[in-house]
Design an enzyme around this catalytic site. Sequence first.
Site, PDB file in Angstrom:
ATOM      1  CG  ASP A  38      -1.255 -22.821 132.851  1.00 43.71           C
ATOM      2  OD1 ASP A  38      -1.109 -23.096 131.707  1.00 43.71           O
ATOM      3  OD2 ASP A  38      -0.821 -22.959 133.909  1.00 43.71           O
ATOM      4  CG  HIS A  39      -1.958 -27.035 132.748  1.00 38.30           C
ATOM      5  ND1 HIS A  39      -1.237 -28.000 132.074  1.00 38.30           N
ATOM      6  CD2 HIS A  39      -0.831 -26.416 133.310  1.00 38.30           C
ATOM      7  CE1 HIS A  39      -0.107 -28.070 132.051  1.00 38.30           C
ATOM      8  NE2 HIS A  39       0.388 -26.885 132.822  1.00 38.30           N
ATOM      9  CG  HIS A  86       3.718 -29.046 136.440  1.00 38.83           C
ATOM     10  ND1 HIS A  86       3.095 -29.679 135.364  1.00 38.83           N
ATOM     11  CD2 HIS A  86       3.839 -27.716 135.809  1.00 38.83           C
ATOM     12  CE1 HIS A  86       2.867 -28.898 134.314  1.00 38.83           C
ATOM     13  NE2 HIS A  86       3.180 -27.921 134.578  1.00 38.83           N
ATOM     14  CG  HIS A 145       3.971 -25.674 131.277  1.00 40.28           C
ATOM     15  ND1 HIS A 145       2.749 -26.145 131.227  1.00 40.28           N
ATOM     16  CD2 HIS A 145       4.286 -24.674 130.259  1.00 40.28           C
ATOM     17  CE1 HIS A 145       1.809 -25.600 130.448  1.00 40.28           C
ATOM     18  NE2 HIS A 145       2.809 -24.407 129.758  1.00 40.28           N
ATOM     19  N   GLY A 146       6.519 -25.954 134.736  1.00 36.27           N
ATOM     20  CA  GLY A 146       7.171 -26.297 135.782  1.00 36.27           C
ATOM     21  C   GLY A 146       8.676 -25.720 136.372  1.00 36.27           C
ATOM     22  CB  SER A 199       8.880 -23.552 140.933  1.00 33.02           C
ATOM     23  OG  SER A 199       7.846 -22.455 140.502  1.00 33.02           O
ATOM     24  CG  ASN A 232       3.601 -21.367 131.946  1.00 32.66           C
ATOM     25  OD1 ASN A 232       3.954 -20.510 131.361  1.00 32.66           O
ATOM     26  ND2 ASN A 232       2.583 -22.316 131.823  1.00 32.66           N
ATOM     27  CB  THR A 269       5.845 -24.541 142.978  1.00 27.88           C
ATOM     28  OG1 THR A 269       4.964 -25.542 142.319  1.00 27.88           O
ATOM     29  CG2 THR A 269       6.286 -24.948 144.508  1.00 27.88           C
TER      30      THR A 269
END
Length: 301
Positions: A84-85, A183, A211-212, A214, A233, A236
């Site tokens: 990832d990333h 994120h 993404h991000g 959480s 994704n 956290t």
Amino acid sequence: MPLAATGDLIAGATAARTAVAAFNIITLEHVEAVIAGAESVGAPVVLQVSENAVKFRYGRLLPLARAAAAAAERASVAVALHLDHVQSDDLLRQAPGAGFGSVMYDAARLSYAENLAATRAAADWAHAQGLWIEAELGQVGGKNGEPPLDAHAAGARTDPAEARAFVADSGVDALAVAIGSSHAMTSRTATLDHGLLRRLALELDVPLVLHGSSGLPDDELAAAVTGGIAKVNIGTALNLAMTGAIREFLAAHPDAVDSRKYLSVGREAMAAAAAALIEVLRAAGGPQPPDDGSGSGTPTS
């Protein structure tokens, strides 16, 4: 069972009108917790290792990757490995030999033209190695020569027309889009731009990735899946569960020194968090059959 392919898991989720949960792992406890959580609800899952996690592990990819692969191969549900990333081309080129079937190549910090050129080169190389590749496009800058806004900065949004052109010209298999998530959020208070998500889903013929995640409450996650997100994704949320459980244990047992005692509590908390989040995503697509290990599914009425 053998490692699953991320692309196959996402294709199955798309057919079932749901999304695959992809959890970022840092330690062996993360690996075991995510698999345990997925097994408890009978769902496939993606284990993700980020470039930042590799840096944390002294810059070495193989120790965590091999541990994750070994655990995945012993799981009772389909498990895929995703890098990832990735910003380092050197790390990208380690992916196939480390057992990864997919990568997320992150050049979103660059200008649109530079992002496209770097991602096109990465996609060509990845496809030659049999890798499925995801990329990211935030809000494109370019006005007065300014760089693009970070894809997860406050207010960043992916433009549908630019996203369509980017996917066509880069050849990527999936696109992470900026629609309001961020994120490293430690509170679940974010809201998404669902109108933009609908437009992106109509414009693009590749899976969309969030993404991000959480920072999103359950209803927002469910609405994202309904709106067309195929891969979610999460990182956290696991760390919050683990840290909170360990803090509580150590507060109640201040003399504890055996790390197995508090790590097991943290692992159990992460497993429960993973299972709960997977269930939210699956419920958004309606009742789903148990995972049979193939990573595929059929829509249910």
